[in-house]
Design an enzyme around this catalytic site. Structure first.
Site, short mmCIF file in Angstrom:
data_model
loop_
_atom_site.label_atom_id
_atom_site.label_comp_id
_atom_site.label_asym_id
_atom_site.label_seq_id
_atom_site.Cartn_x
_atom_site.Cartn_y
_atom_site.Cartn_z
NE ARG A 199 -4.04 -2.08 2.06
CZ ARG A 199 -3.93 -3.35 2.49
NH1 ARG A 199 -2.81 -3.73 3.12
NH2 ARG A 199 -4.89 -4.21 2.29
CE LYS A 221 -1.11 13.28 -15.34
NZ LYS A 221 -1.48 13.62 -16.73
CD GLU A 263 5.69 15.29 -23.41
OE1 GLU A 263 5.16 16.38 -23.09
OE2 GLU A 263 5.04 14.23 -23.52
CE LYS A 305 4.74 16.65 -15.27
NZ LYS A 305 4.90 15.40 -16.03
CD GLU A 315 -4.30 15.45 -16.02
OE1 GLU A 315 -5.09 14.82 -16.74
OE2 GLU A 315 -3.07 15.30 -16.05
NE ARG A 319 0.39 16.54 -13.45
CZ ARG A 319 0.98 15.70 -12.61
NH1 ARG A 319 0.64 15.69 -11.34
NH2 ARG A 319 1.93 14.89 -13.03
CG ASN A 323 -2.13 15.63 -20.59
OD1 ASN A 323 -1.05 15.07 -20.51
ND2 ASN A 323 -3.04 15.59 -19.64
CG HIS A 326 0.01 14.34 -24.24
ND1 HIS A 326 0.66 15.49 -24.63
CD2 HIS A 326 0.91 13.64 -23.49
CE1 HIS A 326 1.90 15.48 -24.14
NE2 HIS A 326 2.08 14.38 -23.45
CG HIS A 330 -2.34 9.43 -25.00
ND1 HIS A 330 -2.82 9.86 -23.78
CD2 HIS A 330 -0.99 9.56 -24.93
CE1 HIS A 330 -1.80 10.22 -23.01
NE2 HIS A 330 -0.68 10.04 -23.69
CG HIS A 343 4.66 9.60 -25.15
ND1 HIS A 343 3.29 9.49 -25.19
CD2 HIS A 343 4.93 10.71 -24.40
CE1 HIS A 343 2.74 10.47 -24.50
NE2 HIS A 343 3.71 11.23 -24.02
#
Length: 442
Positions: A199, A221, A263, A305, A315, A319, A323, A326, A330, A343
């Protein structure tokens, strides 16, 4: 608009020395406007006032705001950027030879057991050096390692289980530390494993690609892909520190290096006009791996960032602006096949599509469209998706994007002068349809 970009021929100047290293709900629209000054924007300028959102640069061996011909960077004291999240704040160390400075890593090891997660490409290059940095003068620490297959196609539950298998077999306890040694895939998987094992255990990021150094290693992330969507399974989980040894870029293939620059370019477009202008003038230095230029590019990217993450860690709105490109990108990665395009290659094509849609909405002028094309071409990145992508493929994949809220796809688009963007679902659907038809088959 068909693409002539061939991933296997992404860069014509690849040299053998660089072949070694491969590798919630959203409440409302967020309108983000930032000045193009040399300093970072204050939180009030983006419509958010928060005394908790402090941003710090603790120390630097690089230039403050570089001119167009940066001077030589020191290889000793690292640049340190802090991600300010209260009692979960952490430093990003940036510099040359940092894996040869054991204290930087050892100060963030809380127990006596460490698990290094890496891949088949990075392990032969940097695993021994990392183990040495973790144990030098510190005999009480023992290090285990797990070496995963390399590639986006392995960022899945089956591969993740190999990390848990090794941790359980080694009887690692809650005071152990996981160390991610590699690119974005390794960082995401190791971070998610650390968030889940017992955990939650400590973890450290040692990113070895441009993509990971300027983006994915910072901000917490973590996660894995699902066959139906990229990064659909994961957690927000912050590291103890991020250690960016720029020397690891020496073994990075040219194609991977260019992928990471997508990026870097993004930060300039959405919030830092001066940085974008610097990139336009210094892209040849970045492609040539100039160490000072890269130290500055990494530092400025991490500063941008860190500011956003401090304001919006999970997010809920702001935030999401990180993206840009993206959502389209994606879709390319999922539809074309994980690992077929890197990517950053997919994000570059997605950025062009987002910029095209912004122009169709009348939100930006043609000159900015051209500047985006020019800098991506200069960085040896694609400016259109693969020819096999269809309108229906884009629509079906984008329909399950994480930024969909109440059935409405929200996008990050440019609006106004360079350095301004919006995150919104309030746009003319016709513009989206026109962009999809322009860049893919019907």
């Amino acid at each position: 608009m068909a693409s002539s970009f061939c991933p296997k021929q992404a860069l014509s100047f690849t040299s053998s020395a660089h072949q070694l290293h491969q590798s919630r709900a959203i409440p409302r629209d967020i309108h983000v406007r930032f000045p193009s000054s040399g300093s970072l924007p204050s939180s009030s300028r983006c419509g958010v006032k928060s005394s908790a959102a402090r941003f710090k640069v603790l120390a630097t061996s690089a230039t403050k705001v570089m001119d167009q011909s940066p001077s030589k960077a020191s290889s000793e004291a690292p640049t340190v950027v802090e991600v300010d999240l209260g009692n979960r704040s952490y430093p990003i160390y940036i510099g040359s030879g940092l894996l040869d400075q054991p204290d930087l890593l050892q100060r963030h090891i809380h127990g006596k057991r460490v698990l290094v997660v890496t891949n088949t490409t990075v392990a032969p290059l940097y695993l021994d050096k990392t183990i040495s940095a973790l144990t030098d003068g510190n005999p009480n620490v023992t290090v285990e390692s797990v070496i995963l297959p390399d590639g986006e196609q392995f960022k899945n539950m089956d591969t993740l289980m190999k990390v848990f298998d090794k941790a359980i077999e080694s009887r690692l306890d809650r005071r152990c530390t996981f160390v991610a040694l590699g690119g974005g895939v390794i960082g995401d998987m190791c971070g998610y494993a650390a968030a889940s094992y017992l955990r939650g255990v400590n973890f450290i990021q040692i990113p070895t690609t441009v993509m990971a150094q300027v983006d994915s290693s910072v901000g917490g992330k973590t996660g894995i892909n699902h066959p139906l969507g990229k990064n659909m399974i994961g957690a927000f989980y912050q590291p103890q520190c991020v250690l960016v040894d720029t020397d690891t870029l020496d073994t990075l293939p040219d194609r991977e290096l260019a992928s990471g620059l997508a990026e870097v370019i993004k930060y300039g477009l959405i919030r830092d006009a001066e940085f974008f202008e610097w990139q336009e003038q210094n892209m040849p230095l970045l492609l040539a791996r100039d160490p000072t230029a890269f130290t500055y590019a990494i530092k400025r990217s991490c500063e941008n960032k860190a500011e956003v993450v401090s304001l919006d860690e999970k997010e809920s709105g702001l935030r999401a602006t990180l993206n840009l490109g993206h959502t389209f990108g994606h879709a390319v990665e999922t539809g074309f096949g994980y690992g077929q395009w890197l990517h950053g290659e997919a994000v570059a094509a997605g950025t062009v599509m987002a910029v095209d849609m912004s122009r169709r909405l009348g939100w930006i002028d043609d000159s900015l469209v051209q500047r985006v094309h020019n800098i991506l071409q200069q960085a040896k990145l694609p400016t259109a998706p693969p020819e096999t992508m269809t309108v229906e493929m884009f629509k079906s994949i984008m329909a399950v994007d994480k930024k969909v809220a109440d059935g409405k796809l929200r996008l990050i688009l440019l609006k106004g002068p360079l350095g301004n963007c919006v995150f919104t679902g309030d746009y003319d659907q016709k513009a989206l349809d026109e962009t999809l038809r322009a860049f893919s088959k019907s």
